[in-house]
Write a protein that holds these residues in place. Structure first.
Motif, PDB file in Angstrom:
ATOM      1  N   TYR B  58      26.763  51.784  41.206  1.00 55.13           N
ATOM      2  CA  TYR B  58      26.739  50.306  41.286  1.00 55.13           C
ATOM      3  C   TYR B  58      26.538  49.881  42.736  1.00 55.13           C
ATOM      4  O   TYR B  58      27.108  50.482  43.647  1.00 55.13           O
ATOM      5  CB  TYR B  58      28.062  49.726  40.768  1.00 55.13           C
ATOM      6  CG  TYR B  58      28.281  49.923  39.284  1.00 55.13           C
ATOM      7  CD1 TYR B  58      28.075  48.891  38.376  1.00 55.13           C
ATOM      8  CD2 TYR B  58      28.684  51.162  38.770  1.00 55.13           C
ATOM      9  CE1 TYR B  58      28.258  49.074  37.000  1.00 55.13           C
ATOM     10  CE2 TYR B  58      28.874  51.363  37.407  1.00 55.13           C
ATOM     11  CZ  TYR B  58      28.654  50.311  36.535  1.00 55.13           C
ATOM     12  OH  TYR B  58      28.834  50.498  35.184  1.00 55.13           O
ATOM     13  N   MET B 109      25.593  41.728  40.725  1.00 55.85           N
ATOM     14  CA  MET B 109      26.399  40.528  40.951  1.00 55.85           C
ATOM     15  C   MET B 109      25.638  39.539  41.825  1.00 55.85           C
ATOM     16  O   MET B 109      24.866  39.933  42.688  1.00 55.85           O
ATOM     17  CB  MET B 109      27.703  40.883  41.675  1.00 55.85           C
ATOM     18  CG  MET B 109      28.626  41.803  40.926  1.00 55.85           C
ATOM     19  SD  MET B 109      29.414  41.060  39.486  1.00 55.85           S
ATOM     20  CE  MET B 109      30.651  40.026  40.259  1.00 55.85           C
ATOM     21  N   HIS B 116      32.419  38.619  49.752  1.00 58.70           N
ATOM     22  CA  HIS B 116      32.713  38.834  48.328  1.00 58.70           C
ATOM     23  C   HIS B 116      32.436  40.269  47.867  1.00 58.70           C
ATOM     24  O   HIS B 116      33.081  40.772  46.960  1.00 58.70           O
ATOM     25  CB  HIS B 116      31.883  37.885  47.460  1.00 58.70           C
ATOM     26  CG  HIS B 116      32.345  36.461  47.505  1.00 58.70           C
ATOM     27  ND1 HIS B 116      32.842  35.801  46.422  1.00 58.70           N
ATOM     28  CD2 HIS B 116      32.401  35.582  48.531  1.00 58.70           C
ATOM     29  CE1 HIS B 116      33.181  34.565  46.754  1.00 58.70           C
ATOM     30  NE2 HIS B 116      32.907  34.403  48.036  1.00 58.70           N
ATOM     31  N   PRO B 119      35.462  43.239  47.934  1.00 61.38           N
ATOM     32  CA  PRO B 119      36.505  43.129  46.902  1.00 61.38           C
ATOM     33  C   PRO B 119      35.959  43.325  45.480  1.00 61.38           C
ATOM     34  O   PRO B 119      36.616  43.946  44.646  1.00 61.38           O
ATOM     35  CB  PRO B 119      37.043  41.707  47.090  1.00 61.38           C
ATOM     36  CG  PRO B 119      36.738  41.358  48.507  1.00 61.38           C
ATOM     37  CD  PRO B 119      35.449  42.052  48.819  1.00 61.38           C
ATOM     38  N   VAL B 120      34.768  42.831  45.202  1.00 58.07           N
ATOM     39  CA  VAL B 120      34.178  43.033  43.872  1.00 58.07           C
ATOM     40  C   VAL B 120      33.969  44.535  43.634  1.00 58.07           C
ATOM     41  O   VAL B 120      34.253  45.056  42.555  1.00 58.07           O
ATOM     42  CB  VAL B 120      32.844  42.263  43.740  1.00 58.07           C
ATOM     43  CG1 VAL B 120      32.041  42.747  42.553  1.00 58.07           C
ATOM     44  CG2 VAL B 120      33.101  40.756  43.623  1.00 58.07           C
ATOM     45  N   VAL B 122      35.641  46.957  44.925  1.00 57.45           N
ATOM     46  CA  VAL B 122      36.952  47.578  44.680  1.00 57.45           C
ATOM     47  C   VAL B 122      37.242  47.539  43.176  1.00 57.45           C
ATOM     48  O   VAL B 122      37.676  48.536  42.582  1.00 57.45           O
ATOM     49  CB  VAL B 122      38.069  46.858  45.480  1.00 57.45           C
ATOM     50  CG1 VAL B 122      39.454  47.289  44.989  1.00 57.45           C
ATOM     51  CG2 VAL B 122      37.929  47.139  46.972  1.00 57.45           C
ATOM     52  N   GLY B 123      36.979  46.393  42.548  1.00 61.48           N
ATOM     53  CA  GLY B 123      37.194  46.276  41.102  1.00 61.48           C
ATOM     54  C   GLY B 123      36.307  47.227  40.320  1.00 61.48           C
ATOM     55  O   GLY B 123      36.752  47.878  39.375  1.00 61.48           O
ATOM     56  N   MET B 124      35.045  47.347  40.730  1.00 59.42           N
ATOM     57  CA  MET B 124      34.119  48.255  40.032  1.00 59.42           C
ATOM     58  C   MET B 124      34.567  49.714  40.178  1.00 59.42           C
ATOM     59  O   MET B 124      34.502  50.491  39.225  1.00 59.42           O
ATOM     60  CB  MET B 124      32.712  48.093  40.603  1.00 59.42           C
ATOM     61  CG  MET B 124      32.081  46.750  40.290  1.00 59.42           C
ATOM     62  SD  MET B 124      30.441  46.654  41.075  1.00 59.42           S
ATOM     63  CE  MET B 124      29.833  45.121  40.377  1.00 59.42           C
ATOM     64  N   LEU B 126      37.636  50.750  40.747  1.00 60.21           N
ATOM     65  CA  LEU B 126      38.853  50.941  39.939  1.00 60.21           C
ATOM     66  C   LEU B 126      38.490  51.147  38.470  1.00 60.21           C
ATOM     67  O   LEU B 126      39.062  52.001  37.790  1.00 60.21           O
ATOM     68  CB  LEU B 126      39.759  49.710  40.057  1.00 60.21           C
ATOM     69  CG  LEU B 126      40.688  49.627  41.264  1.00 60.21           C
ATOM     70  CD1 LEU B 126      41.356  48.245  41.317  1.00 60.21           C
ATOM     71  CD2 LEU B 126      41.757  50.716  41.217  1.00 60.21           C
ATOM     72  N   ALA B 127      37.525  50.347  37.984  1.00 57.06           N
ATOM     73  CA  ALA B 127      37.111  50.461  36.574  1.00 57.06           C
ATOM     74  C   ALA B 127      36.554  51.857  36.297  1.00 57.06           C
ATOM     75  O   ALA B 127      36.884  52.475  35.275  1.00 57.06           O
ATOM     76  CB  ALA B 127      36.067  49.397  36.246  1.00 57.06           C
ATOM     77  N   MET B 130      39.431  54.264  36.143  1.00 53.11           N
ATOM     78  CA  MET B 130      40.219  54.092  34.901  1.00 53.11           C
ATOM     79  C   MET B 130      39.535  54.779  33.724  1.00 53.11           C
ATOM     80  O   MET B 130      40.196  55.345  32.864  1.00 53.11           O
ATOM     81  CB  MET B 130      40.339  52.594  34.572  1.00 53.11           C
ATOM     82  CG  MET B 130      41.343  51.845  35.406  1.00 53.11           C
ATOM     83  SD  MET B 130      41.222  50.063  34.996  1.00 53.11           S
ATOM     84  CE  MET B 130      42.489  49.393  36.086  1.00 53.11           C
ATOM     85  N   GLY B 154      39.658  43.360  50.985  1.00 49.42           N
ATOM     86  CA  GLY B 154      38.956  44.441  50.287  1.00 49.42           C
ATOM     87  C   GLY B 154      39.214  45.794  50.933  1.00 49.42           C
ATOM     88  O   GLY B 154      39.472  46.789  50.255  1.00 49.42           O
ATOM     89  N   ALA B 157      42.749  46.895  49.927  1.00 57.59           N
ATOM     90  CA  ALA B 157      42.897  47.394  48.560  1.00 57.59           C
ATOM     91  C   ALA B 157      42.159  48.724  48.374  1.00 57.59           C
ATOM     92  O   ALA B 157      42.654  49.626  47.689  1.00 57.59           O
ATOM     93  CB  ALA B 157      42.364  46.357  47.566  1.00 57.59           C
ATOM     94  N   TYR B 161      44.321  51.942  47.168  1.00 57.99           N
ATOM     95  CA  TYR B 161      44.029  52.667  45.927  1.00 57.99           C
ATOM     96  C   TYR B 161      43.251  53.967  46.166  1.00 57.99           C
ATOM     97  O   TYR B 161      42.852  54.628  45.216  1.00 57.99           O
ATOM     98  CB  TYR B 161      43.291  51.749  44.937  1.00 57.99           C
ATOM     99  CG  TYR B 161      44.233  50.743  44.291  1.00 57.99           C
ATOM    100  CD1 TYR B 161      45.160  51.165  43.350  1.00 57.99           C
ATOM    101  CD2 TYR B 161      44.225  49.403  44.643  1.00 57.99           C
ATOM    102  CE1 TYR B 161      46.045  50.270  42.761  1.00 57.99           C
ATOM    103  CE2 TYR B 161      45.105  48.491  44.060  1.00 57.99           C
ATOM    104  CZ  TYR B 161      46.014  48.942  43.123  1.00 57.99           C
ATOM    105  OH  TYR B 161      46.888  48.056  42.544  1.00 57.99           O
TER     106      TYR B 161
END
Lengths: 313, 277
Positions: B58, B109, B116, B119-120, B122-124, B126-127, B130, B154, B157, B161
């Protein structure tokens, strides 16, 4: 009566969903306690994300998770979530079209004496102005549970505001009529003259009480529980505007850009009728607990009934 | 393929887009072109064929104003049509908006407001963790962008993590719209700052494609922490001395004469790159 705050109802509904769906993710910004989300974080640590006191990060990280298939539910006080991370809501959630549900807890003046820094009386105006952002203010725990169920079933962004305090039930476990994005209409009395009360969130309960007072005075009083502030149920508003001699809107929000403004825009354009607007003032809100503040500004059943009766003449 | 030479093609496409649309962020496009080309042609597992595969890598262009270079590299990669990109960029009704638009194939995105992307991502990242997916997540930021507080949220985090699948690149050209980053808001100790957030930091010449590729390989091998690559670049790189390292070329429409010079310089550099292969 088993009174619980709506935020607790959200946690319970999400926990049921998370049991069978590992894509349900909750994110908090050091807010799991105030969001009533501690049980979720304890039971589903692999589906929980803590970001610390960083609301911008909270919303962007949720958007990233959602882009990769997660159902991301962000919990943070509405005052911070709707303002500090407004741009993240606008760009990373609404504009990028990610499946993020923003849950603004302790909304409006829930935090009472903590002052304006902790109030969110601008969130409806701000969030409704963002294209592709829906805005919901459920009234009681049963409706909140139905709303969560509906939101889990779709993949679009939404902002939900709930209060901090336990609220009176309006519906029951077995009787909570709910159609997504349609207001719930409640009729009281059978008089020839009809008046309408349109309310959302914590204002629905006093609106119902006001309708009962008005029914006792021989009026037909209709309450529209407009939990779906955006998309506003225009059809329900226009139907009621066609029946009622007068409408009154009630909201825990600034007088600008909230439910009153939205309802008035619809009626003014398509079915002109007098609309009385009850809201918080365009001013620093007086110090006090929610019931004290509501009473001070007339956001009460008695004042709603009185205003309508006085306007009817 | 020769990535160095492809990066000059990317700059040329960006130049044509800017001439046709009447202006663009040409300085940053030219500084970031090598980074983007190495990412798309040497590093990331992203192509038009696997663009919907959850296991893909990504990418988020956090410095969204370098959109001309981004659309150009996506055209080189086959996501977009080069002629359409040049002819419709920023035109009325076009989906080729002046900042990245995720309605277009290959763009994850929307961006444009700075701070932005990280931080976005970081979410990707983490996903992906997971779900146990092999995906790696990349973002490219500008150095001026580092003044945004959300960038540091960002970094915080990502370090917290320990996201070994996350890689942030800083296109460090030392200039922003008002002047040098040193004058505006300096990041003299950037490497130490980012390291202190729990990241591996690698500093490379952002126009040395082999060095970039090596840095990405090292990032890939480092599984217990995210990596930040500080890519030292030259704003306006390859366009000629009159535009290189000049803040005034942050956003500009070259004159007809300047256009000819830039195009000739890009052609010359491309030829050199091909000869040096």
């Amino acid at each position: 009566m088993n009174k619980i705050p709506n935020r607790q109802a959200i946690c319970e509904s999400l926990m049921s969903a998370a049991e069978n769906d590992r894509d349900v993710i909750a994110l908090c910004s050091d807010s799991r306690g105030s969001a009533s989300m501690t049980p979720f974080f304890t039971r589903f640590p692999e589906q929980s994300v803590e970001v610390g006191i960083a609301e911008q990060n909270l919303v962007s990280i949720a958007a990233g998770l959602a882009h990769c298939g997660k159902k991301a539910w962000c919990f943070s006080p509405a005052c911070f979530l709707s303002a500090r991370s407004y741009e993240q809501a606008k760009i990373d959630v609404a504009y990028s079209d990610t499946n993020v549900k923003l849950i603004g807890i302790s909304g409006g003046i829930s935090y009472g004496a903590l002052g304006m820094s902790h109030h969110s009386c601008q969130d409806i105006a701000g969030m409704t102005a963002i294209p592709n952002m829906r805005v919901y203010l459920p009234s009681d725990r049963f409706q909140t549970a139905k709303l969560v169920e509906a939101l889990l079933a779709d993949e679009k962004p939404a902002y939900v505001r709930v209060g901090r305090n336990p609220v009176e039930d309006i519906y029951t476990e077995n009787s909570c009529p709910f159609v997504m994005d349609k207001a719930t209409r409640l009729d009281f009395g059978s008089g020839e003259t009809t008046v309408g009360l349109i309310a959302c969130g914590e204002m629905v309960y006093p609106a119902v009480q006001a309708a009962k007072l008005l029914a006792d005075k021989g009026l037909h009083a209709v309450v529209l529980d407009m939990y779906c502030v955006k998309p506003l149920d225009r059809e329900a508003v226009l139907t009621l505007a066609g029946e009622a001699s007068i409408l009154l809107t009630a909201e825990e929000h600034s007088p600008f850009g909230g439910l009153g403004s939205l309802v008035s825009a619809v009626t003014a354009a398509e079915k002109p009728v007098r609309v009385l607007q009850l809201a918080l003032p365009d001013d620093h809100v007086i110090t006090g607990k929610s019931p004290e503040v509501f009473a001070y500004y007339g956001l009460t059943a008695e004042n709603m009934a009185e205003k309508l009766l006085a306007a009817l003449g | 393929m020769n990535v160095k030479s492809t990066a000059f093609d990317v700059r040329r496409t960006a130049l044509e887009m800017i001439m046709k649309s009447g202006g663009g962020h040409i300085g940053g496009d030219f500084s970031v072109a090598d980074i983007l080309t190495v990412l798309y042609f040497r590093e990331m597992n992203i192509s038009p064929e696997n663009k919907d595969d959850p296991d893909r890598d990504y990418f988020v262009l956090s410095k969204g104003h370098s959109v001309e270079a981004y659309y150009a590299v996506l055209a080189e990669k086959g996501f977009l049509d080069r002629e359409e990109v040049i002819n419709t960029f920023s035109q009325f009704g076009s989906e080729l908006i002046g900042h990245p638009n995720n309605a277009l194939p290959g763009i994850e995105m929307n961006s444009g407001s700075l701070g932005h992307g990280l931080p976005v991502c970081v979410g990707m990242a983490l996903a992906a963790r997971m779900d146990g997916r092999p995906s790696r997540v990349y973002t490219v930021m500008g150095d001026g962008e580092l003044a945004e507080g959300s960038v540091w949220e960002g970094f915080m985090a990502g370090g917290h993590y320990r996201l070994g699948n996350l890689c942030a690149v800083v296109d460090f050209n030392g200039l922003q719209i008002s002047g040098t980053t040193e004058e505006v808001m300096n990041h003299e100790n950037l490497a130490a700052q980012v390291e202190s957030f729990g990241w591996q930091v690698l500093t490379v010449n952002g126009h040395d494609c082999d060095a970039l590729q090596e840095a990405f390989a090292l990032a890939r091998k480092t599984e217990d922490k995210p990596t930040c690559i500080i890519a030292r670049t030259v704003k306006g790189y390859g366009g000629g001395a009159f535009m290189e390292n000049k803040a005034g070329w942050h956003h500009k429409l070259p004159s007809a004469e300047e256009y000819e010079q830039i195009a000739a310089n890009l052609e010359k550099h491309k030829k050199e790159a091909m000869e040096n292969e």
